[in-house]
Design a protein around this motif. Structure first.
Motif, PDB file in Angstrom:
ATOM      1  N   LYS A  30       0.909  -1.239  -0.129  1.00  0.00           N
ATOM      2  CA  LYS A  30       0.117  -0.044   0.027  1.00  0.00           C
ATOM      3  C   LYS A  30       0.737   1.342   0.101  1.00  0.00           C
ATOM      4  O   LYS A  30       0.249   2.134   0.372  1.00  0.00           O
ATOM      5  CB  LYS A  30      -0.805  -0.026   1.153  1.00  0.00           C
ATOM      6  N   TYR A  42      -7.333   7.982  -8.099  1.00  0.00           N
ATOM      7  CA  TYR A  42      -7.229   6.909  -6.952  1.00  0.00           C
ATOM      8  C   TYR A  42      -7.329   5.369  -7.442  1.00  0.00           C
ATOM      9  O   TYR A  42      -6.486   4.439  -6.844  1.00  0.00           O
ATOM     10  CB  TYR A  42      -8.056   6.964  -5.695  1.00  0.00           C
ATOM     11  N   ALA A  97      -4.021   9.482   1.434  1.00  0.00           N
ATOM     12  CA  ALA A  97      -4.352   8.879   2.905  1.00  0.00           C
ATOM     13  C   ALA A  97      -5.578   8.563   3.004  1.00  0.00           C
ATOM     14  O   ALA A  97      -6.327   7.603   3.811  1.00  0.00           O
ATOM     15  CB  ALA A  97      -3.997  10.202   3.796  1.00  0.00           C
ATOM     16  N   HIS A  98      -6.816   9.127   2.249  1.00  0.00           N
ATOM     17  CA  HIS A  98      -8.003   8.767   2.385  1.00  0.00           C
ATOM     18  C   HIS A  98      -8.498   7.484   2.010  1.00  0.00           C
ATOM     19  O   HIS A  98      -9.242   6.699   2.379  1.00  0.00           O
ATOM     20  CB  HIS A  98      -8.754   9.959   1.327  1.00  0.00           C
ATOM     21  N   HIS A  99      -7.546   7.016   1.045  1.00  0.00           N
ATOM     22  CA  HIS A  99      -7.839   5.772   0.211  1.00  0.00           C
ATOM     23  C   HIS A  99      -6.790   4.662   0.867  1.00  0.00           C
ATOM     24  O   HIS A  99      -6.709   3.433   0.188  1.00  0.00           O
ATOM     25  CB  HIS A  99      -7.649   5.684  -1.171  1.00  0.00           C
ATOM     26  N   GLY A 100      -6.394   5.084   2.035  1.00  0.00           N
ATOM     27  CA  GLY A 100      -5.591   4.174   2.901  1.00  0.00           C
ATOM     28  C   GLY A 100      -4.011   3.571   2.363  1.00  0.00           C
ATOM     29  O   GLY A 100      -3.371   2.682   2.499  1.00  0.00           O
ATOM     30  N   TYR A 101      -3.586   4.574   1.708  1.00  0.00           N
ATOM     31  CA  TYR A 101      -2.071   4.232   0.956  1.00  0.00           C
ATOM     32  C   TYR A 101      -1.057   5.135   1.798  1.00  0.00           C
ATOM     33  O   TYR A 101      -1.240   6.384   2.075  1.00  0.00           O
ATOM     34  CB  TYR A 101      -1.855   4.944  -0.414  1.00  0.00           C
ATOM     35  N   GLU A 102       0.032   4.859   2.118  1.00  0.00           N
ATOM     36  CA  GLU A 102       1.116   5.506   2.548  1.00  0.00           C
ATOM     37  C   GLU A 102       2.259   5.972   1.579  1.00  0.00           C
ATOM     38  O   GLU A 102       2.022   5.296   0.313  1.00  0.00           O
ATOM     39  CB  GLU A 102       1.892   4.472   3.466  1.00  0.00           C
TER      40      GLU A 102
END
Length: 283
Positions: free
Chosen positions: A3, A239, A270-275
């Motif tokens: 991610k 995204y 960040a909203h879609h859970g990626y670092e």
């Protein structure tokens, strides 16, 4: 797939004076596109752009010049800029993108702090004569081979939406794979009224299919970057490129077109859970 997403930024350090006839490129003087044109951006400005890119969490920073390839004057300028950036900014993978280059020239760049070299194949060997006649596809491929010989990391990819066939798309990606690059930028054509190309902005689903195809052909470990055309092609659905297999993007502006605000990209990730990856070896 991890991610973590890698961010890269571009500095257009010599703009708009190319005499080649690549039909997709506004930097060619042949088409008279309304862009900013200059020979050498001040090195101090390049360093400030590198610092800003690092603050915005980019780990790749690319020094791009307009023109077919490296001559002695351009080589000296890129070396000067590279040394200055490396002296002032830590944690960057420094990329040069200066057209066709010999092994000797590439080794000089490496000696002055360049880590990677970007030279795109653009499209398939068969379709290439329809988009450029002033230099050949094979010359591009040989420059990529020279990058590996010189001991630099290779970054090479291409553009979708130039009018190429599905077979051309797959052939280009397989040629890229044959070069075993570390990073593969895929671009989507951004139409400009000055250009003679009958290309188009791809629909979102077709563009996502190209990202999936690239990931399928290139395998799971290679860095797959969606670069130019992300904004006009995907809009606020960008995204979805990560779901399709991309794990890198260009943040900020491009060579002659504007990108999205990097802070918007940070928020989207960040909203879609990626670092955001912290280094080239991350993730």
């Amino acid at each position: 797939m991890s991610k973590k997403v890698f961010l890269c930024a571009i500095s257009n350090i010599s703009s708009g004076h190319c005499v080649e006839d690549c039909k997709f490129c506004t930097q060619s003087v042949k088409y008279g596109a309304s862009i900013e044109r200059f020979y050498h951006k001040p090195v101090e400005t390049i360093v400030e752009e590198a610092k800003e890119a690092r603050v915005r969490k980019a780990i790749g920073f690319c020094l791009v010049t307009a023109g077919k390839g490296l001559d002695d004057k351009t080589l000296r300028f890129v070396c000067e800029a590279a040394e200055a950036v490396k002296k002032e900014v830590e944690g960057l993978n420094l990329i040069a993108c200066n057209g066709t280059a010999s092994v000797r020239q590439l080794r000089v760049l490496k000696d002055h702090g360049v880590d990677s070299y970007n030279h795109n194949l653009e499209t398939s060997e068969a379709f290439y004569p329809k988009i450029c006649t002033t230099h050949g596809w094979r010359e591009r491929y040989e420059t990529c081979e020279n990058v590996k010989i010189a001991g630099l990391k290779l970054c090479t990819g291409g553009i979708f939406g130039l009018g190429e066939s599905p077979e051309d798309r797959e052939a280009m990606l397989r040629s890229v794979l044959s070069l075993d690059p570390e990073s593969v930028p895929i671009n989507f054509y951004h139409p400009n009224e000055a250009l003679p190309l009958e290309g188009k902005t791809l629909e979102v689903e077709e563009a996502l299919a190209m990202v999936r195809l690239a990931r399928e052909i290139l395998g799971p470990k290679r860095r797959l970057m969606v670069a130019g055309g992300r904004e006009v092609t995907f809009g606020d659905e960008d995204y979805r490129i990560f779901e399709a297999g991309a794990n890198a993007i260009v943040v900020g502006n491009y060579l002659t077109t504007l990108g999205k605000d990097p802070m918007r990209d940070h928020a989207m990730l960040a909203h879609h859970g990626y670092e955001i990856a912290e280094s080239c070896g991350d993730g």
